[in-house]
Design a protein around this motif. Structure first.
Motif, short mmCIF file in Angstrom:
data_model
loop_
_atom_site.label_atom_id
_atom_site.label_comp_id
_atom_site.label_asym_id
_atom_site.label_seq_id
_atom_site.Cartn_x
_atom_site.Cartn_y
_atom_site.Cartn_z
N PHE A 176 31.84 73.23 95.87
CA PHE A 176 32.72 72.52 96.80
C PHE A 176 31.97 72.24 98.10
O PHE A 176 30.92 72.81 98.38
CB PHE A 176 33.98 73.35 97.08
CG PHE A 176 34.97 73.31 95.96
CD1 PHE A 176 36.03 72.41 95.98
CD2 PHE A 176 34.84 74.16 94.87
CE1 PHE A 176 36.93 72.35 94.94
CE2 PHE A 176 35.75 74.11 93.82
CZ PHE A 176 36.80 73.20 93.85
N ASP A 177 32.54 71.36 98.91
CA ASP A 177 31.89 70.97 100.16
C ASP A 177 31.86 72.10 101.18
O ASP A 177 30.90 72.23 101.94
CB ASP A 177 32.60 69.75 100.77
CG ASP A 177 32.34 68.48 99.98
OD1 ASP A 177 31.26 68.38 99.36
OD2 ASP A 177 33.21 67.59 99.98
N THR A 178 32.93 72.90 101.22
CA THR A 178 33.00 73.97 102.22
C THR A 178 33.46 75.27 101.56
O THR A 178 34.11 75.26 100.51
CB THR A 178 34.00 73.62 103.34
OG1 THR A 178 35.34 73.64 102.82
CG2 THR A 178 33.71 72.25 103.94
N PRO A 179 33.15 76.41 102.18
CA PRO A 179 33.61 77.69 101.66
C PRO A 179 35.14 77.78 101.60
O PRO A 179 35.69 78.38 100.67
CB PRO A 179 33.04 78.71 102.66
CG PRO A 179 31.82 78.04 103.22
CD PRO A 179 32.20 76.59 103.32
N ALA A 180 35.81 77.21 102.58
CA ALA A 180 37.28 77.25 102.60
C ALA A 180 37.86 76.51 101.41
O ALA A 180 38.84 76.96 100.79
CB ALA A 180 37.80 76.66 103.91
N GLN A 181 37.27 75.37 101.07
CA GLN A 181 37.75 74.60 99.93
C GLN A 181 37.47 75.33 98.62
O GLN A 181 38.30 75.33 97.70
CB GLN A 181 37.10 73.22 99.93
CG GLN A 181 37.55 72.35 101.10
CD GLN A 181 36.68 71.13 101.31
OE1 GLN A 181 35.52 71.08 100.86
NE2 GLN A 181 37.21 70.13 102.01
N ALA A 182 36.32 75.97 98.55
CA ALA A 182 35.99 76.76 97.35
C ALA A 182 36.95 77.93 97.21
O ALA A 182 37.40 78.25 96.11
CB ALA A 182 34.55 77.26 97.44
N SER A 183 37.29 78.56 98.33
CA SER A 183 38.22 79.69 98.30
C SER A 183 39.60 79.26 97.84
O SER A 183 40.27 79.97 97.07
CB SER A 183 38.30 80.31 99.70
OG SER A 183 39.19 81.41 99.71
N ALA A 184 40.04 78.08 98.27
CA ALA A 184 41.34 77.56 97.86
C ALA A 184 41.39 77.33 96.35
O ALA A 184 42.38 77.65 95.68
CB ALA A 184 41.65 76.27 98.60
#
Length: 221
Positions: A192-200
């Protein structure tokens, strides 16, 4: 004492009460007598002309109200026998409580139904992808892995392709790429582009059931 059963309710209607005592004394006396049969949520008593000699006792459960109805019918209270019946209407406190419970149950059912429908849609999409050709994508970038942008996907069916894995994860914002391992069966990687998006995405699909035999297990690389 009578043991005749009537239609159950949380609320008892009590009449033939003494009209010579104050409202506060009446409430305290009623609580003292009726609380021995269960948890009382409310006691409604008024000194207005129309409501004198009457009270409403609200119990936490209908079983408690039933026991009080049976145990206190004709009980001598200030030299007068209590006359008890089940109230025709629920009290405000019960209506509020039951309304909240119904609302929570209904909301939970709607959420579960939506989740089940979405999972079934994704399962069908994944299974339909079995017929598609196998596609190999690039591995996750090393720097992305260090930033927890990459997810390791395990527990996939042996026939899962990169295209199928993409269909599963592209619903999440920030999806960048997906690929299946060329060396190990049932394992893939998603970036994913960002860690937050990957976490979601990880939280959203953790334990997602693809079929009767496969539930995916997700972890950060």
């Amino acid at each position: 004492m009578t043991t005749v059963k009537q239609q159950g309710s949380h609320t008892l209607y009590v009449n033939n009460l003494s009209e010579k005592i104050s409202k506060q004394e009446l409430r305290m006396a009623l609580y003292s007598v009726f609380s021995s049969f269960g948890k009382i949520l409310d006691i409604v008593a008024a000194r207005t002309y129309r409501l004198r000699g009457q009270a409403w006792i609200v119990y936490d459960t209908m079983d408690e109200a039933q026991r009080a109805f049976e145990g206190l019918q004709n009980f001598p209270f200030y030299d007068k026998p209590l006359k008890i019946a089940f109230a025709n209407l629920s009290s405000d406190v019960i209506l509020r409580r039951e309304g909240e419970q119904i609302s929570r149950v209904a909301s939970a059912r709607v959420v579960r139904r939506a989740e089940n429908q979405e999972r079934e849609r994704m399962r069908r999409t994944m299974m339909a992808g079995v017929l598609l050709s196998h596609e190999e994508g690039a591995d996750c970038d090393v720097s992305a892995s260090k930033e927890r942008k990459c997810i390791l996907v395990q527990g996939l069916p042996a026939a899962t392709t990169t295209h199928m894995l993409t269909l599963l994860f592209q619903q999440f914002l920030g999806f960048k790429s997906a690929n299946m391992s060329a060396k190990e069966i049932g394992i893939g990687q998603v970036e994913f582009d960002t860690p937050a998006q990957a976490s979601a995405a990880l939280n959203g699909l953790q334990g997602f059931r693809l079929n009767a035999a496969h539930s995916i297990v997700l972890s950060f690389l």
